[in-house]
Structures are given as C-alpha cells and as structure tokens.
Design a protein around this motif. Structure first.
Motif, PDB file in Angstrom:
ATOM      1  N   GLU A  84      31.275 -27.174 -39.172  1.00  0.00           N
ATOM      2  CA  GLU A  84      32.495 -27.808 -38.700  1.00  0.00           C
ATOM      3  C   GLU A  84      33.684 -27.263 -39.480  1.00  0.00           C
ATOM      4  OE1 GLU A  84      32.164 -32.066 -38.599  1.00  0.00           O
ATOM      5  OE2 GLU A  84      30.834 -32.004 -36.866  1.00  0.00           O
ATOM      6  N   TYR A  85      34.857 -27.254 -38.829  1.00  0.00           N
ATOM      7  CA  TYR A  85      36.018 -26.650 -39.474  1.00  0.00           C
ATOM      8  C   TYR A  85      37.296 -27.424 -39.129  1.00  0.00           C
ATOM      9  CZ  TYR A  85      36.496 -24.425 -34.847  1.00  0.00           C
ATOM     10  OH  TYR A  85      36.608 -24.191 -33.498  1.00  0.00           O
ATOM     11  N   GLU A  86      37.210 -28.735 -39.181  1.00  0.00           N
ATOM     12  CA  GLU A  86      38.332 -29.587 -38.837  1.00  0.00           C
ATOM     13  C   GLU A  86      39.566 -29.228 -39.674  1.00  0.00           C
ATOM     14  OE1 GLU A  86      38.979 -34.194 -39.672  1.00  0.00           O
ATOM     15  OE2 GLU A  86      37.439 -33.842 -38.148  1.00  0.00           O
ATOM     16  N   GLY A  87      40.651 -28.854 -38.997  1.00  0.00           N
ATOM     17  CA  GLY A  87      41.876 -28.495 -39.686  1.00  0.00           C
ATOM     18  C   GLY A  87      41.857 -27.131 -40.351  1.00  0.00           C
ATOM     19  N   LYS A  88      40.810 -26.341 -40.120  1.00  0.00           N
ATOM     20  CA  LYS A  88      40.674 -25.057 -40.810  1.00  0.00           C
ATOM     21  C   LYS A  88      40.461 -23.905 -39.833  1.00  0.00           C
ATOM     22  CE  LYS A  88      38.825 -26.882 -45.152  1.00  0.00           C
ATOM     23  NZ  LYS A  88      37.790 -26.738 -46.184  1.00  0.00           N
ATOM     24  N   ARG A  89      40.946 -24.046 -38.620  1.00  0.00           N
ATOM     25  CA  ARG A  89      40.699 -23.017 -37.616  1.00  0.00           C
ATOM     26  C   ARG A  89      41.251 -21.664 -38.049  1.00  0.00           C
ATOM     27  NH1 ARG A  89      39.308 -23.103 -32.215  1.00  0.00           N
ATOM     28  NH2 ARG A  89      39.893 -21.242 -31.045  1.00  0.00           N
ATOM     29  N   GLN A  90      42.499 -21.628 -38.531  1.00  0.00           N
ATOM     30  CA  GLN A  90      43.099 -20.362 -38.939  1.00  0.00           C
ATOM     31  C   GLN A  90      42.364 -19.766 -40.135  1.00  0.00           C
ATOM     32  OE1 GLN A  90      45.341 -18.514 -37.353  1.00  0.00           O
ATOM     33  NE2 GLN A  90      45.024 -16.947 -38.927  1.00  0.00           N
ATOM     34  N   GLU A  91      42.004 -20.620 -41.084  1.00  0.00           N
ATOM     35  CA  GLU A  91      41.273 -20.130 -42.250  1.00  0.00           C
ATOM     36  C   GLU A  91      39.924 -19.548 -41.846  1.00  0.00           C
ATOM     37  OE1 GLU A  91      40.863 -22.103 -46.408  1.00  0.00           O
ATOM     38  OE2 GLU A  91      39.120 -22.770 -45.244  1.00  0.00           O
ATOM     39  N   LEU A  92      39.222 -20.237 -40.942  1.00  0.00           N
ATOM     40  CA  LEU A  92      37.917 -19.749 -40.514  1.00  0.00           C
ATOM     41  C   LEU A  92      38.044 -18.412 -39.790  1.00  0.00           C
ATOM     42  CD1 LEU A  92      34.889 -20.179 -40.357  1.00  0.00           C
ATOM     43  CD2 LEU A  92      35.226 -21.514 -38.269  1.00  0.00           C
ATOM     44  N   LYS A  93      39.092 -18.241 -39.004  1.00  0.00           N
ATOM     45  CA  LYS A  93      39.315 -16.955 -38.341  1.00  0.00           C
ATOM     46  C   LYS A  93      39.450 -15.833 -39.369  1.00  0.00           C
ATOM     47  CE  LYS A  93      42.327 -16.843 -34.957  1.00  0.00           C
ATOM     48  NZ  LYS A  93      43.528 -17.083 -34.125  1.00  0.00           N
ATOM     49  N   GLU A  94      40.199 -16.090 -40.427  1.00  0.00           N
ATOM     50  CA  GLU A  94      40.374 -15.076 -41.470  1.00  0.00           C
ATOM     51  C   GLU A  94      39.064 -14.794 -42.183  1.00  0.00           C
ATOM     52  OE1 GLU A  94      43.355 -16.776 -43.921  1.00  0.00           O
ATOM     53  OE2 GLU A  94      44.943 -16.631 -42.407  1.00  0.00           O
ATOM     54  N   ILE A  95      38.298 -15.862 -42.448  1.00  0.00           N
ATOM     55  CA  ILE A  95      37.004 -15.699 -43.107  1.00  0.00           C
ATOM     56  C   ILE A  95      36.062 -14.855 -42.253  1.00  0.00           C
ATOM     57  CG2 ILE A  95      34.902 -16.964 -43.739  1.00  0.00           C
ATOM     58  CD1 ILE A  95      36.760 -19.203 -44.768  1.00  0.00           C
ATOM     59  N   LEU A  96      36.026 -15.130 -40.953  1.00  0.00           N
ATOM     60  CA  LEU A  96      35.154 -14.375 -40.052  1.00  0.00           C
ATOM     61  C   LEU A  96      35.541 -12.902 -40.009  1.00  0.00           C
ATOM     62  CD1 LEU A  96      34.820 -16.910 -37.098  1.00  0.00           C
ATOM     63  CD2 LEU A  96      32.969 -16.126 -38.584  1.00  0.00           C
ATOM     64  N   LYS A  97      36.841 -12.626 -39.924  1.00  0.00           N
ATOM     65  CA  LYS A  97      37.297 -11.231 -39.883  1.00  0.00           C
ATOM     66  C   LYS A  97      36.874 -10.479 -41.143  1.00  0.00           C
ATOM     67  CE  LYS A  97      41.494 -11.984 -37.100  1.00  0.00           C
ATOM     68  NZ  LYS A  97      42.990 -11.949 -37.146  1.00  0.00           N
ATOM     69  N   THR A  98      37.134 -11.089 -42.298  1.00  0.00           N
ATOM     70  CA  THR A  98      36.783 -10.437 -43.558  1.00  0.00           C
ATOM     71  C   THR A  98      35.281 -10.244 -43.683  1.00  0.00           C
ATOM     72  OG1 THR A  98      38.718 -11.403 -44.653  1.00  0.00           O
ATOM     73  CG2 THR A  98      36.943 -10.617 -46.073  1.00  0.00           C
ATOM     74  N   ALA A  99      34.522 -11.286 -43.347  1.00  0.00           N
ATOM     75  CA  ALA A  99      33.066 -11.206 -43.481  1.00  0.00           C
ATOM     76  C   ALA A  99      32.484 -10.125 -42.579  1.00  0.00           C
ATOM     77  CB  ALA A  99      32.445 -12.559 -43.165  1.00  0.00           C
ATOM     78  N   PHE A 100      32.891 -10.136 -41.318  1.00  0.00           N
ATOM     79  CA  PHE A 100      32.337  -9.167 -40.369  1.00  0.00           C
ATOM     80  C   PHE A 100      32.702  -7.742 -40.778  1.00  0.00           C
ATOM     81  CE2 PHE A 100      32.385  -6.578 -36.511  1.00  0.00           C
ATOM     82  CZ  PHE A 100      31.139  -6.861 -35.986  1.00  0.00           C
ATOM     83  N   THR A 101      33.969  -7.534 -41.135  1.00  0.00           N
ATOM     84  CA  THR A 101      34.416  -6.199 -41.528  1.00  0.00           C
ATOM     85  C   THR A 101      33.647  -5.696 -42.747  1.00  0.00           C
ATOM     86  OG1 THR A 101      36.633  -6.653 -40.666  1.00  0.00           O
ATOM     87  CG2 THR A 101      36.412  -4.828 -42.225  1.00  0.00           C
ATOM     88  N   THR A 102      33.419  -6.591 -43.712  1.00  0.00           N
ATOM     89  CA  THR A 102      32.689  -6.203 -44.923  1.00  0.00           C
ATOM     90  C   THR A 102      31.243  -5.860 -44.607  1.00  0.00           C
ATOM     91  OG1 THR A 102      34.114  -7.669 -46.217  1.00  0.00           O
ATOM     92  CG2 THR A 102      32.089  -6.892 -47.268  1.00  0.00           C
ATOM     93  N   PHE A 103      30.595  -6.709 -43.823  1.00  0.00           N
ATOM     94  CA  PHE A 103      29.203  -6.427 -43.465  1.00  0.00           C
ATOM     95  C   PHE A 103      29.100  -5.128 -42.673  1.00  0.00           C
ATOM     96  CE2 PHE A 103      28.058 -11.027 -44.117  1.00  0.00           C
ATOM     97  CZ  PHE A 103      27.032 -10.793 -45.013  1.00  0.00           C
ATOM     98  N   LYS A 104      29.972  -4.957 -41.694  1.00  0.00           N
ATOM     99  CA  LYS A 104      29.884  -3.751 -40.872  1.00  0.00           C
ATOM    100  C   LYS A 104      30.119  -2.507 -41.713  1.00  0.00           C
ATOM    101  CE  LYS A 104      31.130  -1.905 -36.357  1.00  0.00           C
ATOM    102  NZ  LYS A 104      31.846  -2.147 -35.086  1.00  0.00           N
ATOM    103  N   GLY A 105      31.008  -2.601 -42.693  1.00  0.00           N
ATOM    104  CA  GLY A 105      31.281  -1.466 -43.560  1.00  0.00           C
ATOM    105  C   GLY A 105      30.141  -1.118 -44.497  1.00  0.00           C
ATOM    106  N   SER A 106      29.173  -2.031 -44.625  1.00  0.00           N
ATOM    107  CA  SER A 106      28.046  -1.781 -45.531  1.00  0.00           C
ATOM    108  C   SER A 106      26.809  -1.263 -44.813  1.00  0.00           C
ATOM    109  CB  SER A 106      27.691  -3.073 -46.281  1.00  0.00           C
ATOM    110  OG  SER A 106      27.121  -4.038 -45.408  1.00  0.00           O
ATOM    111  N   ILE A 107      26.913  -1.033 -43.503  1.00  0.00           N
ATOM    112  CA  ILE A 107      25.774  -0.504 -42.751  1.00  0.00           C
ATOM    113  C   ILE A 107      25.370   0.859 -43.320  1.00  0.00           C
ATOM    114  CG2 ILE A 107      25.043   0.409 -40.503  1.00  0.00           C
ATOM    115  CD1 ILE A 107      26.763  -1.745 -39.189  1.00  0.00           C
ATOM    116  N   GLY A 108      24.083   1.034 -43.535  1.00  0.00           N
ATOM    117  CA  GLY A 108      23.574   2.297 -44.038  1.00  0.00           C
ATOM    118  C   GLY A 108      23.712   2.490 -45.535  1.00  0.00           C
ATOM    119  N   GLN A 109      24.141   1.441 -46.239  1.00  0.00           N
ATOM    120  CA  GLN A 109      24.347   1.564 -47.682  1.00  0.00           C
ATOM    121  C   GLN A 109      23.370   0.721 -48.498  1.00  0.00           C
ATOM    122  OE1 GLN A 109      28.488   1.196 -48.829  1.00  0.00           O
ATOM    123  NE2 GLN A 109      29.186   2.053 -46.887  1.00  0.00           N
TER     124      GLN A 109
END
Length: 359
Positions: free
Chosen positions: A129-154
């Motif tokens: 749940e992310y009550e009142g944290k929609r914008q923060e969660l969007k930023e968290i998802l972007k950072t997390a996904f970008t970091t994971f994708k950048g670590s493929i093959g490493q």
C-alpha cells in the motif's frame, strides 16, 4: 510464435528443500520510509514493503541514502548501523557506502536465512500500500528498475524475461499505471505452449531477479568494500534493546515484520507465502502467472502464490505446496483440472484490509 517447452512438474514434497515458506512484511496504509530522532539516535525507517521488497529495494535504498546525506549536513557522524540483512538492509548499506560511511549491519539472521532469500524474484509491484506516497513510489520504481536493468550480465542474477498470463496481470499492470513506459505494454496473443491451445492471453516483458544470486552478490560486495556484518545472538526484544545494543547514533531500520515489535507498529501484518521448489530446467526461460506463478531460475523452477493473511510462522505445508504444483500443472495440461486450492496470487482482492490505495 513457435511453441515453447512445457515444464516438467514432477515434484516430491518430501525431498529436502522442496517446500519452503516465508512471511511478507505487509504494512497497512503504506510502507514506512521516513526518519525520526529518538533517545539521541537518528533513525531512518525502511520497512513494510509486503511482497515487493526486492522490486523496490534499490529505489528505497536511494531514498535512504538521500535522507542520510541530508542529515550529514549538520552532523559529523560517519558511522551508521543497518538493522536487517535482507534485501532492504543490504541495498541500503550499499548506497550508504557510496557516501563514504562506515557501515555495520546487525541481524539475527544471515542473508541466506532471511525472507528475501525465499522470494520468487519477479520484478513487479506485489501487495503493497502507498497511501499518500504515489509520487514517491513512482520515483522508487524508476530507480529500482533502472538499477536492476543496468546490472544484467554483471553477476547479480538479473535477466529480462517474458511473463505469459491468461488474463491481465494486476501486479504488472500496477507498474504500467504508476509509471507508463517503464516496462512494455503487454502483447495479446495465443499462448504458445501445450495445454493452452487456441487460448488467448498476454505476453509481458519484465525482469527476473534470482534471490540466491542477488543476495550473495550483495553480501560479497559489501564485505569487499569494508562493511561489517554482526549476527546478534538473539533477536532484539524492543526499541530500548536496540538502542542499548547498537552503539551507532545513526540507525537504518530495515527489520521488516520485526518492526511490529521493535517499534510497536500495529499497522504491520504478516502474510505467509509458500513455495514449491522443482528441479532446475534450463530449457525454460519464460515466466507464467495466473492464480499462482511459475518462475524458472538457475537453482529451481519456483512455483508459488499462496497467501495466508495473519499467519506468522515459516513452516511449509507440504500438502499446500503439492496442491499448488498440481494446479499450475493442470493449466499446462499436465494434470487433471482440479478445483482451485486455497491459494491466492498477490492482487488487490487479497489485501489484509480493504483500502483503495492498494495495488
């Protein structure tokens, strides 16, 4: 699309390690990611991510780093304690090392004994749940996904995978709704494997993070960079116990469900999940998810989806795991069709409490 290989669902629930269970640290209302000063300690809380801990880990770790960095403007404290050796604790510790800090990780469990190690590993928004944290969660998802994708093959155990579903996936659609374009839109198609002839479904494209590889790499890298792991002889019993046992003045609290006791957080609720671990099948490279899921990893083909709200033990139920395997096998035409057992994949209808903010 050519037909894809069908899983071998041979399963012995009595085999060592064939059935495992963990407890997701769900927090009603929202996860907790904030800071407070208490008894002369600066505490950063980072817990309550339900079944999405691995998915959100790098994004939350970046937020923890930013909070600590702001705190350092008015403090010369370079010694930081992290409570918890699961994925939230170790990714936070990694980002704190980036600030040049001395980091000590306190935990009553080794990384390979944590709930994070027992996770399935698909990158998707699970029960959180992310009550009142929609914008923060969007930023968290972007950072997390970008970091994971950048670590493929490493060597982090991350790969891009197709996930086939018979219906739209609530978990992956949640990502699309929050951050359009972060992952591709699903492609409607006829499902390309045995047992689904002429059945319409969808192909999503996401990431698979293999916890045994990912957590081991985090631990190895942290030790190589000078982080210290301290296995405490017994669980901390209270916040006062933490303050008297941990000398550092800056503490990052990544205790997951343990925060219910340590910080008297009554918004926390356990959700037990069980996994059936089939032998590895290297020919399988796709995920499947619908009323249960199948994730082929290097160590096992993982079948999961059980969802027991309010259950806090980590004792696997062999019968439930067997039923789960039979159910997924029936969807591939490899077992008789049977009534859906008492299993539930993560989605809004299965939240511990009704809240329109849940995804």
């Amino acid at each position: 699309m050519a037909n894809l290989p069908t899983p071998d669902f041979t399963f012995d629930p009595d085999a060592p390690g064939a059935c495992i269970a963990g407890v997701r640290p769900f927090r009603n209302g929202s996860y907790r990611l904030d800071a407070e000063t208490d008894s002369g300690k600066f505490i950063i809380h980072n817990y309550g991510h339900g079944g999405a801990g691995i998915t959100l880990s790098w994004g939350c770790a970046a937020k923890v780093r930013d909070i600590v960095q702001s705190h350092l403007v008015n403090s010369n404290d370079k010694d930081v304690a992290v409570l918890g050796a699961g994925v939230m604790g170790m990714t936070a510790a990694t980002r704190l090392l980036d600030l040049g800090l001395k980091v000590t990780i306190f935990s009553d469990r080794k990384p390979a004994e944590t709930t994070s190690f027992k996770a399935g590993g698909q990158w998707a928004v699970s029960v959180i749940e992310y009550e009142g944290k929609r914008q923060e969660l969007k930023e968290i998802l972007k950072t997390a996904f970008t970091t994971f994708k950048g670590s493929i093959g490493q060597g982090f155990g991350v790969s891009e995978r197709d996930n086939f579903t018979a219906k739209r996936s609530e978990n992956l659609d949640a990502v699309l709704n929050l951050v359009p374009g972060l992952i591709p839109e699903p492609v409607p198609l006829l499902l390309p494997f045995e047992g689904h002839e002429n059945q319409h479904g969808f192909r999503y494209r996401t990431l698979l993070i293999e916890p045994p590889i990912f957590l081991a790499r985090l631990e190895t890298d942290l030790k190589a960079r000078g982080a210290t792991f301290v296995v405490v002889p017994k669980k901390f019993a209270s916040k006062a116990d933490v303050f008297s046992s941990v000398p550092q003045k800056t503490i990052v609290n990544c205790t997951g469900f343990g925060a219910m006791v340590l910080w008297k957080d009554q918004k926390m609720a356990p959700i037990k999940g069980q996994l059936a671990m089939l032998p590895a099948q290297p020919a399988l490279q796709y995920l499947y998810g619908q009323n249960g899921y199948m994730f082929p990893r290097a160590d096992h083909v993982v079948i999961g989806g059980t969802f027991e709200v309010g259950v806090c033990d980590e004792v696997p139920n062999k019968s439930d795991c067997q039923d789960l395997v039979r159910h997924i096998a029936s969807l591939f035409g490899k077992a008789p069709v049977m009534p859906l057992p008492d299993i539930h994949i993560h989605h809004p209808d299965n939240a511990p409490m009704v809240n329109p903010a849940i995804v």
